[in-house]
Design a protein around this motif. Structure first.
Motif, PDB file in Angstrom:
ATOM      1  N   ILE A 345      62.415  68.381 141.323  1.00  0.00           N
ATOM      2  CA  ILE A 345      61.114  68.927 141.711  1.00  0.00           C
ATOM      3  C   ILE A 345      60.143  68.817 140.539  1.00  0.00           C
ATOM      4  CG2 ILE A 345      59.886  70.926 142.605  1.00  0.00           C
ATOM      5  CD1 ILE A 345      62.014  69.699 144.512  1.00  0.00           C
ATOM      6  N   ALA A 346      59.014  68.151 140.787  1.00  0.00           N
ATOM      7  CA  ALA A 346      57.989  67.969 139.762  1.00  0.00           C
ATOM      8  C   ALA A 346      57.178  69.249 139.577  1.00  0.00           C
ATOM      9  CB  ALA A 346      57.063  66.820 140.152  1.00  0.00           C
ATOM     10  N   LEU A 347      56.978  69.631 138.319  1.00  0.00           N
ATOM     11  CA  LEU A 347      56.174  70.805 137.966  1.00  0.00           C
ATOM     12  C   LEU A 347      55.063  70.332 137.023  1.00  0.00           C
ATOM     13  CD1 LEU A 347      59.131  73.287 137.308  1.00  0.00           C
ATOM     14  CD2 LEU A 347      57.779  73.060 139.393  1.00  0.00           C
ATOM     15  N   PRO A 348      53.911  69.944 137.571  1.00  0.00           N
ATOM     16  CA  PRO A 348      52.831  69.394 136.742  1.00  0.00           C
ATOM     17  C   PRO A 348      52.326  70.362 135.678  1.00  0.00           C
ATOM     18  CG  PRO A 348      52.466  68.893 139.062  1.00  0.00           C
ATOM     19  CD  PRO A 348      53.591  69.873 139.005  1.00  0.00           C
ATOM     20  N   GLU A 349      52.429  71.669 135.930  1.00  0.00           N
ATOM     21  CA  GLU A 349      51.945  72.672 134.964  1.00  0.00           C
ATOM     22  C   GLU A 349      53.086  73.024 134.004  1.00  0.00           C
ATOM     23  OE1 GLU A 349      49.019  74.801 138.238  1.00  0.00           O
ATOM     24  OE2 GLU A 349      51.173  75.074 138.316  1.00  0.00           O
ATOM     25  N   GLY A 350      53.591  71.984 133.324  1.00  0.00           N
ATOM     26  CA  GLY A 350      54.858  72.086 132.607  1.00  0.00           C
ATOM     27  C   GLY A 350      54.891  73.021 131.429  1.00  0.00           C
ATOM     28  N   ALA A 368      67.769  73.506 141.518  1.00  0.00           N
ATOM     29  CA  ALA A 368      67.162  72.171 141.536  1.00  0.00           C
ATOM     30  C   ALA A 368      67.091  71.673 140.098  1.00  0.00           C
ATOM     31  CB  ALA A 368      65.764  72.216 142.153  1.00  0.00           C
ATOM     32  N   THR A 369      66.684  70.412 139.950  1.00  0.00           N
ATOM     33  CA  THR A 369      66.402  69.874 138.618  1.00  0.00           C
ATOM     34  C   THR A 369      64.900  69.930 138.400  1.00  0.00           C
ATOM     35  OG1 THR A 369      68.298  68.380 138.701  1.00  0.00           O
ATOM     36  CG2 THR A 369      66.565  67.868 137.113  1.00  0.00           C
ATOM     37  N   PRO A 370      64.405  70.852 137.569  1.00  0.00           N
ATOM     38  CA  PRO A 370      62.953  70.930 137.339  1.00  0.00           C
ATOM     39  C   PRO A 370      62.497  69.825 136.390  1.00  0.00           C
ATOM     40  CG  PRO A 370      64.092  72.614 136.059  1.00  0.00           C
ATOM     41  CD  PRO A 370      65.146  71.908 136.864  1.00  0.00           C
ATOM     42  N   VAL A 371      61.381  69.204 136.749  1.00  0.00           N
ATOM     43  CA  VAL A 371      60.812  68.141 135.925  1.00  0.00           C
ATOM     44  C   VAL A 371      59.474  68.652 135.392  1.00  0.00           C
ATOM     45  CG1 VAL A 371      60.063  65.747 135.845  1.00  0.00           C
ATOM     46  CG2 VAL A 371      61.927  66.417 137.387  1.00  0.00           C
ATOM     47  N   GLY A 393      69.875  70.868 132.249  1.00  0.00           N
ATOM     48  CA  GLY A 393      69.421  70.687 133.628  1.00  0.00           C
ATOM     49  C   GLY A 393      67.926  70.530 133.780  1.00  0.00           C
ATOM     50  N   VAL A 394      67.186  70.582 132.682  1.00  0.00           N
ATOM     51  CA  VAL A 394      65.723  70.445 132.727  1.00  0.00           C
ATOM     52  C   VAL A 394      65.327  69.050 132.239  1.00  0.00           C
ATOM     53  CG1 VAL A 394      63.530  71.354 131.886  1.00  0.00           C
ATOM     54  CG2 VAL A 394      65.439  72.910 132.309  1.00  0.00           C
ATOM     55  N   GLN A 395      64.378  68.426 132.937  1.00  0.00           N
ATOM     56  CA  GLN A 395      63.881  67.112 132.523  1.00  0.00           C
ATOM     57  C   GLN A 395      62.404  67.217 132.135  1.00  0.00           C
ATOM     58  OE1 GLN A 395      64.781  64.285 135.630  1.00  0.00           O
ATOM     59  NE2 GLN A 395      66.992  64.640 135.506  1.00  0.00           N
ATOM     60  N   PHE A 396      61.975  66.291 131.292  1.00  0.00           N
ATOM     61  CA  PHE A 396      60.607  66.320 130.771  1.00  0.00           C
ATOM     62  C   PHE A 396      59.921  64.977 131.037  1.00  0.00           C
ATOM     63  CE2 PHE A 396      63.262  69.118 128.293  1.00  0.00           C
ATOM     64  CZ  PHE A 396      62.519  70.281 128.187  1.00  0.00           C
ATOM     65  N   VAL A 397      58.628  65.052 131.349  1.00  0.00           N
ATOM     66  CA  VAL A 397      57.809  63.854 131.513  1.00  0.00           C
ATOM     67  C   VAL A 397      56.569  64.011 130.632  1.00  0.00           C
ATOM     68  CG1 VAL A 397      56.309  62.565 133.073  1.00  0.00           C
ATOM     69  CG2 VAL A 397      58.577  63.269 133.837  1.00  0.00           C
ATOM     70  N   ASP A 398      56.370  63.063 129.718  1.00  0.00           N
ATOM     71  CA  ASP A 398      55.159  63.045 128.890  1.00  0.00           C
ATOM     72  C   ASP A 398      54.120  62.196 129.626  1.00  0.00           C
ATOM     73  OD1 ASP A 398      53.119  62.662 127.069  1.00  0.00           O
ATOM     74  OD2 ASP A 398      54.479  62.481 125.351  1.00  0.00           O
ATOM     75  N   LEU A 434      49.424  62.569 138.960  1.00  0.00           N
ATOM     76  CA  LEU A 434      50.563  61.840 138.394  1.00  0.00           C
ATOM     77  C   LEU A 434      51.865  62.233 139.106  1.00  0.00           C
ATOM     78  CD1 LEU A 434      51.770  59.948 136.269  1.00  0.00           C
ATOM     79  CD2 LEU A 434      51.829  61.897 134.688  1.00  0.00           C
ATOM     80  N   GLY A 435      52.052  63.537 139.298  1.00  0.00           N
ATOM     81  CA  GLY A 435      53.249  64.003 139.994  1.00  0.00           C
ATOM     82  C   GLY A 435      53.305  63.510 141.428  1.00  0.00           C
TER      83      GLY A 435
END
Length: 651
Positions: A345-350, A368-371, A393-398, A434-435
């Motif tokens: 699940i994408a979380l744009p307000e990271g 879930a796997t939070p992105v 379990g947490v993923q990051f997107v720059d 982007l998300g």
């Protein structure tokens, strides 16, 4: 569920007796105890139960929600293991908890009918019965299936309180007033001292002593102690009525040594004799898990007192019974379904603090796997400030590193609108856009935003890029309103300002399907200011036509309208205004005639009743995107992520 109306009722006698009475009739019945005794009372550890001590700690820590979810999870395991047709849940009796409130919460969580356990049947007992049931809300009025009278002739102490355990020197037992004021009595179980006779080892555990001689299994049921005797060095607990010869169990006070003859057991204590007496006066009527002999005795004693017709009624399934989905059961279902989905699940307000906290909990619990979108170092710094850990379990997107990967595709998707490459690059600086592009490419399974962004900021990109589902004519929204006894679905409260009759019908159908997806039996009320044909005007006509269209398109759904809100939720009002309706008085899905009405109602209910509201959840999108309130709490974000993960599994 057996619900006690007072402290120290010895409720286990009633619950064990009822289970045995049902079994004697050939019913596959089982006893479920949501809570068990603390270790310092009886060392009871049931794998399906939460200890009293843990329950007290969780409630004190503000974790009542988590406690109830644990009870529901334990109950589901219990059902799976026992495969019982009838379950008797035993209510809690404990001075450290708000007994009635906790029993009501558990009763709602298990969707149980109620059998009230009373200490008498007179007018005073009836008044106490009514006070207890006030905590149960509507269930206290509609779900009571009978009353048990228990121990009304038990001995009383100097304060007039019934003493079931170690009852004092006693004389004759004093019976409760025989003038019966309580109706629907399914059993009147008298007091029997042997049902509450405690073992020497139970007594030793309770006072912090130890058995030093004799039989640790020896039982006692009455304290023999003369407070006027200043030289008394021990307390005698008898196993039979007192005689001139000392017998039973003896507790030696601090500093007293030696063996006593003609006694069944000797307990040594570090307390003085006066403190021992005071401690014993507080010993509750509880049953140790390993005291099977007393459990069997209590069950055998109580079972014959149950009315045969009442047992037959309790054994039958009521086909007309309206099932309830409690908040605890709903939250547990959300987390279970989300874990099974394994979605990203994408979380744009990271780097938003509440979002970071939610992501930590979501990952840790496997929901879930939070992105998280943003600079990893900054996000980790926020996590440290909030006192949470973002594990594996947490993923990051720059965004700066990946933004250009989506420019060409965005230009292609928006070419009919004349979008240029420069404009696409500028749009992709918005993390929601982007998300959404990552969602369009199936690189994530859903998107949750809104803790900082407005609803328009969250929804506009998906509407432009993701579009609606093939079978949907519009996008609508619902809120899950976690009422004390039942979860309601409110729609549409966020998207469509002035829906047409066809729009309202579509919203009703989408909302009913959503309810079904999340385990809520959809009984759809088309709500307005009039019920049936009592009102006239264009607004009523819109709702009437919407109801007709929805029924025609989906005859499998239970839909009715127009209905006023009170007629939709209150059985007594429904009986007057909409007799014969299969929805009125028991609606679970509420469709409001306009955004203005829906938004006002959901906020009024949420804030005035101080309850959790999850949403808005969007319906009709090709891929799941959900909005948050900017005032969302961490738990709100967690459950919205769970909902989004579940939606991602639906076609």
């Amino acid at each position: 569920m057996l619900v006690p109306t007072a402290k120290s009722t010895g409720i286990f006698t009633a619950s064990l007796g009822l289970v045995k009475a049902l079994k004697d009739k050939g019913v596959n019945a089982a006893l479920f105890r949501p809570f068990d005794c603390c270790k310092n009372v009886c060392a009871c550890k049931d794998s399906y139960s939460v200890s009293f001590c843990d329950a007290v700690k969780q409630i004190a820590a503000g974790e009542r929600t988590e406690l109830l979810e644990k009870v529901v999870a334990n109950f589901k395991r219990f059902l799976a293991d026992t495969k019982a047709d009838v379950v008797i849940a035993e209510g809690v009796v404990n001075d450290k908890l708000d007994q009635d409130k906790l029993n009501a919460d558990v009763c709602h969580a298990l969707d149980a009918d109620i059998v009230v356990v009373n200490l008498g049947k007179c007018a005073k007992a009836k008044a106490l019965n009514a006070v207890t049931l006030q905590a149960f809300g509507n269930s206290g009025k509609t779900r009571v299936v009978g009353n048990i009278i228990l121990n009304r002739n038990a001995p009383k102490d100097a304060h007039g309180e019934k003493r079931l355990v170690l009852a004092g020197n006693g004389g004759e037992f004093t019976a409760c007033c025989d003038n019966c004021a309580i109706d629907n009595i399914i059993a009147d179980i008298p007091f029997d001292m042997y049902n509450y006779a405690v073992r020497a080892k139970d007594i030793a555990d309770f006072i912090g002593g130890k058995v030093i001689a004799g039989d640790a299994e020896a039982r006692g049921f009455r304290v023999v102690f003369d407070l006027k005797d200043k030289n008394k060095k021990h307390v005698l607990i008898t196993e039979t009525l007192p005689t001139e010869a000392e017998s039973g169990i003896v507790i030696l006070a601090k500093g007293i040594e030696g063996q006593l003859s003609n006694v069944n057991a000797v307990i040594s204590s570090e307390q003085n004799v006066w403190d021992i007496a005071k401690t014993l006066a507080r010993m509750p009527a509880q049953l140790a898990a390993d005291d099977t002999a007393r459990a069997d005795k209590a069950a055998e004693f109580a079972a014959p007192y149950f009315d045969a017709d009442a047992l037959a009624a309790l054994s039958k399934v009521d086909a007309d019974r309206t099932p309830l989905m409690s908040p605890a059961a709903f939250r547990l279902k959300l987390t279970e379904l989300a874990r099974a989905a394994h979605k990203r699940i994408a979380l744009p307000e990271g780097d938003e603090p509440r979002t970071v906290c939610a992501a930590a909990k979501v990952a840790a619990s496997g929901i879930a796997t939070p992105v998280l979108f943003g600079k990893k170092d900054k996000i980790l710094a926020v996590a440290k400030e909030q006192g949470v850990t973002l594990g594996e379990g947490v993923q990051f997107v720059d965004p700066e590193e990946v933004r250009m990967n989506y420019v060409a595709r965005l230009v292609e998707l928006r070419k009919k609108k004349g979008l240029t490459e420069e404009q696409a690059i500028d749009m992709l600086k918005d993390n929601v856009v982007l998300g959404t592009m990552m969602l369009e490419r199936n690189e994530v399974d859903g998107l949750v935003s809104g803790a900082v962004h407005t609803t328009a900021n969250t929804i506009r990109p998906p509407l432009q890029i993701i579009k609606t589902a093939p079978n949907a004519s519009l996008v609508s929204s619902v809120f899950f309103m976690l009422m004390p006894e039942q979860v309601y679905v409110f729609g549409d409260c966020a998207i469509n300002p002035n829906p047409t009759p066809a729009d309202l019908a579509e919203i009703a159908i989408q909302s009913a399907d959503t309810a079904k997806t999340f385990g809520i039996d959809p009984r759809v009320a088309m709500v307005t200011y009039s019920t049936g044909t009592s009102g006239k005007g264009p607004d009523i006509d819109t709702v009437t036509e919407a109801t007709r269209i929805a029924k025609e398109k989906r005859p499998d759904l239970n839909i009715d309208g127009p209905l006023q809100y009170d007629a939709a939720v209150m059985p007594n009002v429904a009986a007057q205004k909409a007799p014969g309706s299969t929805v009125a008085g028991k609606a679970t899905v509420f469709i409001f005639p306009s955004l203005e009405v829906g938004n006002v109602v959901y906020k009024a209910v949420q804030r005035s009743a101080d309850l959790v509201s999850i949403g808005p959840m969007l319906q009709g999108m090709r891929k799941p995107v959900n909005d948050l309130s900017r005032g969302a709490l961490v738990d709100d974000i967690i459950y919205t992520i769970a909902i989004t993960a579940i939606q991602a599994t639906q076609e």
